[in-house]
Design an enzyme around this catalytic site. Structure first.
Site, PDB file in Angstrom:
ATOM      1  N   TYR A 157       3.320  -7.666   9.056  1.00  0.00           N
ATOM      2  CA  TYR A 157       2.476  -7.966  10.226  1.00  0.00           C
ATOM      3  C   TYR A 157       2.743  -6.929  11.311  1.00  0.00           C
ATOM      4  CZ  TYR A 157       1.409 -12.257   7.846  1.00  0.00           C
ATOM      5  OH  TYR A 157       0.965 -13.145   6.903  1.00  0.00           O
ATOM      6  N   SER A 158       1.668  -6.394  11.890  1.00  0.00           N
ATOM      7  CA  SER A 158       1.818  -5.432  12.991  1.00  0.00           C
ATOM      8  C   SER A 158       2.408  -6.154  14.194  1.00  0.00           C
ATOM      9  CB  SER A 158       0.465  -4.869  13.418  1.00  0.00           C
ATOM     10  OG  SER A 158      -0.224  -4.346  12.324  1.00  0.00           O
ATOM     11  N   CYS A 336      -7.053   0.369  13.289  1.00  0.00           N
ATOM     12  CA  CYS A 336      -6.282  -0.716  12.672  1.00  0.00           C
ATOM     13  C   CYS A 336      -7.150  -1.949  12.479  1.00  0.00           C
ATOM     14  CB  CYS A 336      -5.075  -1.056  13.560  1.00  0.00           C
ATOM     15  SG  CYS A 336      -3.925  -2.199  12.747  1.00  0.00           S
ATOM     16  N   GLU A 376      -4.051   2.360  10.016  1.00  0.00           N
ATOM     17  CA  GLU A 376      -3.324   1.277   9.338  1.00  0.00           C
ATOM     18  C   GLU A 376      -4.313   0.142   9.116  1.00  0.00           C
ATOM     19  OE1 GLU A 376       1.018   0.888   9.591  1.00  0.00           O
ATOM     20  OE2 GLU A 376       0.491  -0.820  10.850  1.00  0.00           O
ATOM     21  N   TYR A 378      -5.764  -3.059   6.347  1.00  0.00           N
ATOM     22  CA  TYR A 378      -5.259  -3.956   5.300  1.00  0.00           C
ATOM     23  C   TYR A 378      -6.317  -4.943   4.853  1.00  0.00           C
ATOM     24  CZ  TYR A 378      -4.250  -6.149   9.874  1.00  0.00           C
ATOM     25  OH  TYR A 378      -4.336  -6.617  11.171  1.00  0.00           O
TER      26      TYR A 378
HETATM   27  P1  FAD Z   1      -1.834 -14.616   0.243  1.00  0.00           P
HETATM   28  O1  FAD Z   1      -1.451 -15.991  -0.131  1.00  0.00           O
HETATM   29  O2  FAD Z   1      -0.911 -13.507  -0.090  1.00  0.00           O
HETATM   30  O3  FAD Z   1      -3.258 -14.324  -0.351  1.00  0.00           O
HETATM   31  C1  FAD Z   1      -3.775 -13.030  -0.356  1.00  0.00           C
HETATM   32  C2  FAD Z   1      -4.473 -12.805  -1.660  1.00  0.00           C
HETATM   33  O4  FAD Z   1      -5.573 -13.682  -1.758  1.00  0.00           O
HETATM   34  C3  FAD Z   1      -5.056 -11.434  -1.786  1.00  0.00           C
HETATM   35  O5  FAD Z   1      -4.119 -10.523  -2.276  1.00  0.00           O
HETATM   36  C4  FAD Z   1      -6.183 -11.666  -2.749  1.00  0.00           C
HETATM   37  O6  FAD Z   1      -5.705 -11.639  -4.069  1.00  0.00           O
HETATM   38  C5  FAD Z   1      -6.619 -13.070  -2.449  1.00  0.00           C
HETATM   39  N1  FAD Z   1      -7.815 -13.102  -1.609  1.00  0.00           N
HETATM   40  C6  FAD Z   1      -7.886 -12.784  -0.291  1.00  0.00           C
HETATM   41  N2  FAD Z   1      -9.125 -12.935   0.166  1.00  0.00           N
HETATM   42  C7  FAD Z   1      -9.860 -13.333  -0.903  1.00  0.00           C
HETATM   43  C8  FAD Z   1     -11.208 -13.649  -1.077  1.00  0.00           C
HETATM   44  N3  FAD Z   1     -12.083 -13.588  -0.067  1.00  0.00           N
HETATM   45  N4  FAD Z   1     -11.622 -14.038  -2.302  1.00  0.00           N
HETATM   46  C9  FAD Z   1     -10.762 -14.118  -3.339  1.00  0.00           C
HETATM   47  N5  FAD Z   1      -9.450 -13.820  -3.231  1.00  0.00           N
HETATM   48  C10 FAD Z   1      -9.013 -13.437  -2.032  1.00  0.00           C
HETATM   49  N6  FAD Z   1      -2.369  -9.831   9.048  1.00  0.00           N
HETATM   50  C11 FAD Z   1      -2.507 -10.431  10.262  1.00  0.00           C
HETATM   51  O7  FAD Z   1      -3.011 -11.557  10.350  1.00  0.00           O
HETATM   52  N7  FAD Z   1      -2.064  -9.807  11.408  1.00  0.00           N
HETATM   53  C12 FAD Z   1      -1.493  -8.577  11.388  1.00  0.00           C
HETATM   54  O8  FAD Z   1      -1.111  -8.053  12.430  1.00  0.00           O
HETATM   55  C13 FAD Z   1      -1.324  -7.935  10.120  1.00  0.00           C
HETATM   56  N8  FAD Z   1      -0.755  -6.733  10.044  1.00  0.00           N
HETATM   57  C14 FAD Z   1      -0.601  -6.122   8.843  1.00  0.00           C
HETATM   58  C15 FAD Z   1      -0.009  -4.858   8.800  1.00  0.00           C
HETATM   59  C16 FAD Z   1       0.127  -4.212   7.604  1.00  0.00           C
HETATM   60  C17 FAD Z   1       0.791  -2.838   7.578  1.00  0.00           C
HETATM   61  C18 FAD Z   1      -0.316  -4.832   6.404  1.00  0.00           C
HETATM   62  C19 FAD Z   1      -0.176  -4.129   5.090  1.00  0.00           C
HETATM   63  C20 FAD Z   1      -0.884  -6.075   6.438  1.00  0.00           C
HETATM   64  C21 FAD Z   1      -1.041  -6.752   7.655  1.00  0.00           C
HETATM   65  N9  FAD Z   1      -1.609  -8.027   7.722  1.00  0.00           N
HETATM   66  C22 FAD Z   1      -1.768  -8.629   8.949  1.00  0.00           C
HETATM   67  C23 FAD Z   1      -2.009  -8.773   6.500  1.00  0.00           C
HETATM   68  C24 FAD Z   1      -0.822  -9.662   6.023  1.00  0.00           C
HETATM   69  O9  FAD Z   1       0.227  -8.844   5.559  1.00  0.00           O
HETATM   70  C25 FAD Z   1      -1.184 -10.605   4.882  1.00  0.00           C
HETATM   71  O10 FAD Z   1      -1.737  -9.855   3.841  1.00  0.00           O
HETATM   72  C26 FAD Z   1      -2.150 -11.690   5.282  1.00  0.00           C
HETATM   73  O11 FAD Z   1      -1.613 -12.490   6.307  1.00  0.00           O
HETATM   74  C27 FAD Z   1      -2.456 -12.601   4.058  1.00  0.00           C
HETATM   75  O12 FAD Z   1      -1.258 -13.060   3.565  1.00  0.00           O
HETATM   76  P2  FAD Z   1      -1.140 -14.556   2.991  1.00  0.00           P
HETATM   77  O13 FAD Z   1       0.226 -14.744   2.464  1.00  0.00           O
HETATM   78  O14 FAD Z   1      -1.623 -15.524   3.989  1.00  0.00           O
HETATM   79  O15 FAD Z   1      -2.189 -14.526   1.806  1.00  0.00           O
END
Ligand code: FAD
Ligand code: A2P
Length: 378
Positions: A157-158, A336, A376, A378
């Protein structure tokens, strides 16, 4: 005159200090880089200045600089002291720091879609102190196990707070998190980590890793110009820059007198989804010569073709001013948020550049190489 074997050996040994001395003279002439990096003696003054600039182009942390070993080559004195190192991976996934949730509140107004929260963690007690600088990210390891019974993997997370934290005491870090939700086979799926974070209560312990990232660091130059392109939670790093530039208490704390131009392009689906909007409006009122704030509200405004208004449409509208800024070597561009915005921004830049007779495909790698194009997504 003939020498016996012992005299030859002793004579050879007597030359060793001379050879070592000559080695150091040659080394001192050859190595004139910044941070002890190898640099050929022949590079020009201009190159040397550029090397210094790119070294100081990384933001400084209020952390101690790495000690130079006594044998490190002498570094040319720069006009400013060499910045201390940017902290990286002070806490790794196997040994995360357990921060405590201090607050967790919604950033959205009535009528917004989805769920986006501002979450602050207390870092007191971290040893080493979990320091970070504007533009970096941290990792969060959600509690619980995945479908295979293994601990969840970390999500990045940023960081949304400046290095001094929202309360300026230097012991907290804040995030701006959107809950991931999507439909699959008639069911609503909630993202693991984003749901964990949006639901978490003050007082709870959270495993934190990092900080990581050097892509989105701010230049140190107080006269730099900063163009920011953000969609949704991509606003997090931009909030840190803007607080560092314009938030009065943060400014007195950091002593950084930003005098350049900052321009934020922010994309959100509805006005009620604009994040930190009141603060940015205030900065624009208080610093009209230094800050410009342009919004693209996709589901309330239309672009020239009658479609949803995205930030790339706003970039097109202002392409002349943007390219004038980019011509200035002090201008940096930061992007971003949604990965999907990259092709759109690129298209807009191609069109805007060609209107000025510039080939964007050539210019973009040059800006990237000069550390002036920061992405950046994602
Ligand atoms: P997970 O349970 O990991 O689910 C994600 C997975 O669900 C995906 O990989 C994909 O397989 C699936 N999926 C997603 N959307 C769909 C769809 N529409 N249909 C079908 N499948 C789908 N997030 C923020 O909120 N704020 C930030 O500041 C932020 N900064 C980031 C900075 C960087 C450098 C990076 C790489 C990511 C950042 N993210 C940020 C994103 C964050 O890291 C997570 O990826 C995000 O919160 C989702 O994680 P989760 O565990 O909730 O979802
Ligand atoms: P929309 O969802 O109306 O198509 P959030 O993360 O809060 O949903 O905000 C993301 C913003 O970015 C929304 O306004 C969204 O518009 C917009 N957006 C979606 N796709 C793109 C794209 N390809 N380029 C630029 N902006 C986009």
């Amino acid at each position: 005159m003939a020498y016996n074997q012992t005299e030859v050996v002793l004579g050879g040994i007597a030359h060793i200090p001379l050879i070592i001395g000559m080695f150091y003279v040659v080394k001192a002439l050859m190595y004139r880089g910044v941070d002890g990096k190898l640099a050929p003696f022949s590079f020009s003054y201009r190159e040397a200045a550029q090397r210094r600039t790119s070294a100081t182009d990384t933001a400084t942390a209020d952390v101690k600089p790495k000690k130079q070993s006594p044998s490190a080559p002498v570094v040319e004195t720069a006009s400013k002291p060499t910045p201390p190192a940017v902290p990286i991976n002070l806490y790794k996934p196997k040994t995360p720091f357990e921060g405590t949730v201090q607050e967790n509140y919604s950033l959205l107004k009535e009528g917004a879609t989805g769920r986006v929260n501002h979450i602050t963690f207390d870092l007191s007690g971290s040893d080493p102190h979990l320091s970070y600088v504007e533009g970096q990210s941290i990792g969060i390891i959600p509690a619980g196990e995945d479908a295979n019974g293994k601990p969840h993997k970390l999500r990045l997370y940023s960081i949304a707070s400046t290095r001094h934290g929202d309360n300026l005491e230097g012991k907290t870090v804040s995030l701006c998190v959107r809950q991931l939700q999507y439909e699959k086979e008639g069911q609503t799926i909630n993202g693991v980590c984003s749901t964990y974070l949006c639901n978490i209560n003050p007082g709870a312990k959270v495993k934190i890793t990092g900080p990581v990232g050097k892509e989105m660091l701010l230049p140190e130059d107080e006269d730099a110009n900063v163009i920011m392109l953000a969609t949704g939670t991509g606003i997090a790093p931009m909030r840190t820059y803007l607080r560092r530039m314009f938030e009065p208490a943060e400014r007195s704390k950091n002593g950084w007198k930003f005098g350049g131009k900052a321009w934020l392009f922010m994309g959100a689906p509805h006005t009620a989804n604009l994040l930190y909007d009141d603060d940015f409006e205030r900065y624009q009122r208080d610093f009209p010569d230094n800050f410009h704030y342009t919004k693209a509200i996709s589901r309330e405004q239309q672009n020239l073709k009658g479609g949803r208004m995205y930030i790339q449409d706003r970039v097109m509208e202002h392409s002349d001013e943007i390219f004038k800024m980019i011509e200035n070597p002090k201008t940096h561009v930061y992007m971003c948020g949604l990965k999907g915005m990259e092709p759109g921004i690129d298209e807009a830049m191609v069109a805007a550049a060609s209107a000025k007779g510039i080939d964007w495909a050539e210019l973009r790698p040059q800006l990237k190489k000069a550390h002036r194009w920061h992405v950046e997504t994602y």
